[in-house]
Motif scaffolding. Structure first.
Motif, mmCIF file in Angstrom:
data_model
loop_
_atom_site.group_PDB
_atom_site.id
_atom_site.type_symbol
_atom_site.label_atom_id
_atom_site.label_comp_id
_atom_site.label_asym_id
_atom_site.label_seq_id
_atom_site.Cartn_x
_atom_site.Cartn_y
_atom_site.Cartn_z
ATOM 1 N N ASN A 16 -33.763 54.518 55.874
ATOM 2 C CA ASN A 16 -34.385 53.272 55.420
ATOM 3 C C ASN A 16 -35.877 53.451 55.175
ATOM 4 N N ALA A 17 -36.538 54.138 56.099
ATOM 5 C CA ALA A 17 -37.978 54.369 55.957
ATOM 6 C C ALA A 17 -38.276 55.178 54.696
ATOM 7 N N ALA A 18 -37.512 56.252 54.499
ATOM 8 C CA ALA A 18 -37.723 57.084 53.313
ATOM 9 C C ALA A 18 -37.471 56.293 52.036
ATOM 10 N N LEU A 19 -36.445 55.431 52.054
ATOM 11 C CA LEU A 19 -36.119 54.614 50.885
ATOM 12 C C LEU A 19 -37.262 53.674 50.533
ATOM 13 N N LEU A 20 -37.813 52.991 51.524
ATOM 14 C CA LEU A 20 -38.888 52.029 51.256
ATOM 15 C C LEU A 20 -40.160 52.726 50.797
ATOM 16 N N ILE A 21 -40.459 53.860 51.394
ATOM 17 C CA ILE A 21 -41.624 54.629 50.949
ATOM 18 C C ILE A 21 -41.463 55.021 49.479
ATOM 19 N N MET A 23 -39.485 53.497 47.208
ATOM 20 C CA MET A 23 -39.450 52.318 46.354
ATOM 21 C C MET A 23 -40.846 51.744 46.095
ATOM 22 N N LEU A 24 -41.727 51.863 47.081
ATOM 23 C CA LEU A 24 -43.057 51.270 46.938
ATOM 24 C C LEU A 24 -44.070 52.224 46.296
ATOM 25 N N LYS A 25 -43.727 53.509 46.250
ATOM 26 C CA LYS A 25 -44.669 54.485 45.690
ATOM 27 C C LYS A 25 -45.033 54.200 44.234
ATOM 28 N N PRO A 26 -44.072 53.842 43.348
ATOM 29 C CA PRO A 26 -44.452 53.537 41.963
ATOM 30 C C PRO A 26 -45.379 52.336 41.834
ATOM 31 N N LEU A 27 -45.408 51.486 42.861
ATOM 32 C CA LEU A 27 -46.302 50.331 42.856
ATOM 33 C C LEU A 27 -47.662 50.673 43.470
ATOM 34 N N ALA A 28 -47.829 51.930 43.852
ATOM 35 C CA ALA A 28 -49.068 52.402 44.487
ATOM 36 C C ALA A 28 -49.327 51.673 45.803
ATOM 37 N N ILE A 29 -48.241 51.359 46.510
ATOM 38 C CA ILE A 29 -48.340 50.699 47.817
ATOM 39 C C ILE A 29 -47.923 51.684 48.893
ATOM 40 N N ASP A 30 -48.827 51.932 49.835
ATOM 41 C CA ASP A 30 -48.533 52.803 50.965
ATOM 42 C C ASP A 30 -47.842 52.011 52.076
ATOM 43 N N VAL A 31 -46.972 52.679 52.799
ATOM 44 C CA VAL A 31 -46.244 52.057 53.900
ATOM 45 C C VAL A 31 -46.878 52.453 55.230
ATOM 46 N N VAL A 32 -47.251 51.445 56.010
ATOM 47 C CA VAL A 32 -47.626 51.647 57.403
ATOM 48 C C VAL A 32 -46.388 51.298 58.225
ATOM 49 N N ALA A 33 -45.827 52.261 58.906
ATOM 50 C CA ALA A 33 -44.583 52.052 59.651
ATOM 51 C C ALA A 33 -44.903 51.494 61.038
ATOM 52 N N VAL A 34 -44.410 50.285 61.296
ATOM 53 C CA VAL A 34 -44.741 49.569 62.535
ATOM 54 C C VAL A 34 -43.696 49.866 63.606
ATOM 55 N N THR A 35 -44.150 50.287 64.762
ATOM 56 C CA THR A 35 -43.250 50.730 65.836
ATOM 57 C C THR A 35 -43.070 49.704 66.945
ATOM 58 N N LYS A 36 -43.667 48.521 66.838
ATOM 59 C CA LYS A 36 -43.749 47.618 67.996
ATOM 60 C C LYS A 36 -42.394 47.140 68.499
ATOM 61 N N VAL A 37 -41.426 46.881 67.616
ATOM 62 C CA VAL A 37 -40.139 46.374 68.094
ATOM 63 C C VAL A 37 -39.419 47.410 68.952
ATOM 64 N N LEU A 48 -39.840 58.386 61.901
ATOM 65 C CA LEU A 48 -40.610 57.786 60.822
ATOM 66 C C LEU A 48 -41.512 58.820 60.148
ATOM 67 N N ILE A 49 -42.122 59.662 60.959
ATOM 68 C CA ILE A 49 -42.991 60.708 60.397
ATOM 69 C C ILE A 49 -42.174 61.689 59.563
ATOM 70 N N ASP A 50 -41.022 62.087 60.077
ATOM 71 C CA ASP A 50 -40.153 62.994 59.326
ATOM 72 C C ASP A 50 -39.664 62.366 58.027
ATOM 73 N N ALA A 51 -39.569 61.031 58.016
ATOM 74 C CA ALA A 51 -39.113 60.326 56.810
ATOM 75 C C ALA A 51 -40.225 60.168 55.783
ATOM 76 N N GLY A 52 -41.450 60.519 56.145
ATOM 77 C CA GLY A 52 -42.544 60.464 55.185
ATOM 78 C C GLY A 52 -43.675 59.531 55.543
ATOM 79 N N ALA A 53 -43.585 58.839 56.674
ATOM 80 C CA ALA A 53 -44.672 57.946 57.076
ATOM 81 C C ALA A 53 -45.894 58.768 57.464
ATOM 82 N N THR A 54 -47.050 58.399 56.912
ATOM 83 C CA THR A 54 -48.283 59.128 57.203
ATOM 84 C C THR A 54 -49.196 58.368 58.156
ATOM 85 N N ILE A 55 -48.842 57.120 58.456
ATOM 86 C CA ILE A 55 -49.590 56.320 59.408
ATOM 87 C C ILE A 55 -48.619 55.371 60.113
#
Length: 352
Positions: A16-21, A23-37, A48-55
């Motif tokens: 899911n994380a890789a998919l959203l990253i 999908m949003l890349k062509p819009l030039a939107i970076d994903v901040v992956a939130v871990t709180k839950v 999340l990091i392995d899926a491509g999250a950089t922050i």
């Protein structure tokens, strides 16, 4: 396996994380992956990091410290304004924080100077949901003061919607946020690197917009973990919605009347629900209660209905044959349910 327990499919969450990253890349939107839950669980952080999250991001310094102790080194954002009582912990563990109070940013600056570190800040702007955020007409003042402080780097502005009153991110408020950013850049002759538009509630707007203006960051949690956008809970195409299950065990199973008897008062939680006489019913009790999970966050399997919940018991009715003692009941769980179940020390967590 011990009960009650959460069964968490890490592979589906990573996908899911890789998919959203993606999908949003062509819009030039970076994903901040939130871990709180997931309370900053290191297993989730690494997925999340392995899926491509950089922050990564979290609202609790305790969760962030847990990730740091586990060896997580990527940048981490604190997404709740820092408490003055935790400034040193924030500065030593967080690269960036969301802020609304100039007194807090001043205190961050003083502490950062003493520690010999630099800290990045994003100024949150109020766009109508009335949670955290500077009123727009005070933005110039707070940015001016922030830029004058040592050891503080202004990275951008941001907003949060949908969490308190359910105000939806849309073309109007996102365009306004982008305009505010441009106005600040013109006024101060600077370049803002980050325009952080919001959370998983922003996805409907993002995927339906011809132009996302200058919004270049979203802070995503629910959409990653449940494969849905947060406004209408609609499934994101290609995403997994069955990532987490909660399993509870039957500890009593009987035929009982559906109507209680005796003088009735409010229950232990101040409730007195209306009751319909359904005759005798097949009732079972689970070793699971409100101390473990918010029952409103559970989705019962077909044929079973949650009737009530106390601190340590959930009462269910089965439409067909009575349940057996020791039988495991598997619930789907939503964001509200997961938030509470992860917090309970009595619910075991298993990653697959």
């Amino acid at each position: 396996m011990s009960n009650p327990r959460l069964q968490i499919d890490g592979n589906k969450i990573a996908e899911n994380a890789a998919l959203l990253i993606k999908m949003l890349k062509p819009l030039a939107i970076d994903v901040v992956a939130v871990t709180k839950v997931f309370m900053g669980h290191p297993v989730i952080a690494r997925l999340l990091i392995d899926a491509g999250a950089t922050i990564l991001a979290d609202s609790r310094i305790e969760n962030i410290e847990k990730m740091r102790r586990a060896g997580i080194t990527v940048p981490i954002m604190l997404i709740r304004p820092p408490m003055l009582s935790q400034l040193e912990r924030v500065l030593l563990n967080c690269n960036i924080s969301l802020n609304t109070e100039i007194s807090t940013i001043q205190a961050l600056s003083a502490s950062a100077k003493n520690l010999g570190v630099f800290h990045q800040v994003i100024i949150m702007v109020e766009l109508g949901d009335l949670r955290e955020g500077v009123m727009p007409d005070h933005l110039i003042e707070i940015i001016k003061e922030t830029r004058s402080l040592s050891n503080i780097r202004l990275q951008g502005i941001g907003a949060n919607l949908a969490c308190r009153y359910g105000i939806a991110p849309d073309h109007h408020n996102m365009t306004y946020l982008a305009k505010l950013a441009s106005d600040m850049e013109t006024h101060f002759k600077l370049k803002l690197d980050i325009i952080s538009g919001g959370n998983s509630a922003n996805l409907l707007w993002a995927f339906s917009s011809d132009n996302v203006e200058r919004i270049n960051q979203l802070r995503l949690g629910e959409s990653i973990y449940f494969g849905v956008e947060a406004l209408n809970k609609r499934r994101i195409s290609g995403a997994h919605t069955d990532t987490v299950k909660l399993i509870a065990e039957v500890i009593e199973s009987n035929q009982k009347p559906s109507i209680p008897w005796g003088k009735r008062h409010k229950n232990a939680f101040g409730e007195q629900d209306d009751i319909i006489d359904r005759g005798d019913v097949a009732q079972a009790i689970l070793a699971l209660g409100r101390q473990d999970v918010d029952p409103h966050g559970l989705i019962s399997p077909e044929g079973l209905t949650i009737i009530s919940a106390s601190s340590d018991h959930i009462v269910i009715e089965s439409n067909n044959m009575p349940l057996e003692i020791g039988q495991e009941i598997e619930f789907k769980i939503d964001y509200v349910g997961l938030l509470s179940a992860m917090t309970s020390p009595f619910v075991k967590k298993y990653f697959t």
